[in-house]
Design a protein around this motif. Structure first.
Motif: not given
Length: 172
Positions: A54-71
């Motif tokens: 992974i080189r690039y992560v767009e700004e809202d790549a993780f949008q919609g997963i608000r319950r996420l506790k560990e990344l």
């Protein structure tokens, strides 16, 4: 729980159940995360994306997963993260960005992450951090900035870290 480790995936598989609470994509060939990459996976509690390309992560790549506790995004090739990359993750407790190529942190990189307990930034290319970059991380207990290129820290570098019990700055 869905484990898709070591399958040479170049993208997130499309057929993952929306009710999945965990997704592991370690050791694949993923290079980029696009906007809404995980849309529909709103039950995810943990997401492991380490050991990819992974080189690039767009700004809202993780949008919609608000319950996420560990990344986990460790052991990739990330050089830059947008200021708002993690803003939509208010429940994040553990964030691992270690072993990447991050050169700097944005001023509001961790804004809103009031539940964050563990932040791993070991072995990147960080030289300094914006003043008060951790200010919203009031409950942060563990911060690892070891093995970077940090030469100096501003007086307010750790402002807001009232619960910090472990800080690693070795080999800078």
């Amino acid at each position: 729980m869905v484990y898709c480790d070591s399958h040479a995936f170049r993208d997130t598989p499309w057929n993952i159940s929306g009710g999945s609470q965990g997704l592991s994509l370690h050791y694949n060939s993923i290079q980029k995360f696009k906007s809404n990459q995980f849309w529909g996976l709103n039950q995810l509690i943990w997401l492991y994306l380490g050991h990819n390309y992974i080189r690039y992560v767009e700004e809202d790549a993780f949008q919609g997963i608000r319950r996420l506790k560990e990344l986990t995004l460790s052991s990739n090739k990330i050089t830059h993260l947008h200021n708002k990359t993690f803003h939509l993750g208010p429940n994040l407790c553990n964030l691992d960005l270690s072993y990447n190529e991050l050169q700097m942190l944005q001023s509001e990189q961790f804004k809103g992450l009031r539940k964050l307990l563990f932040l791993h930034l070991r072995s990147n290319s960080l030289k300094t951090g914006p003043v008060r970059v951790f200010q919203d991380c009031r409950n942060l207990d563990f911060l690892d900035l070891g093995y970077n290129h940090v030469r100096s820290l501003s007086r307010n570098a750790f402002a807001g870290l009232l619960q910090l019990t472990e800080l690693h700055l070795e080999h800078n």
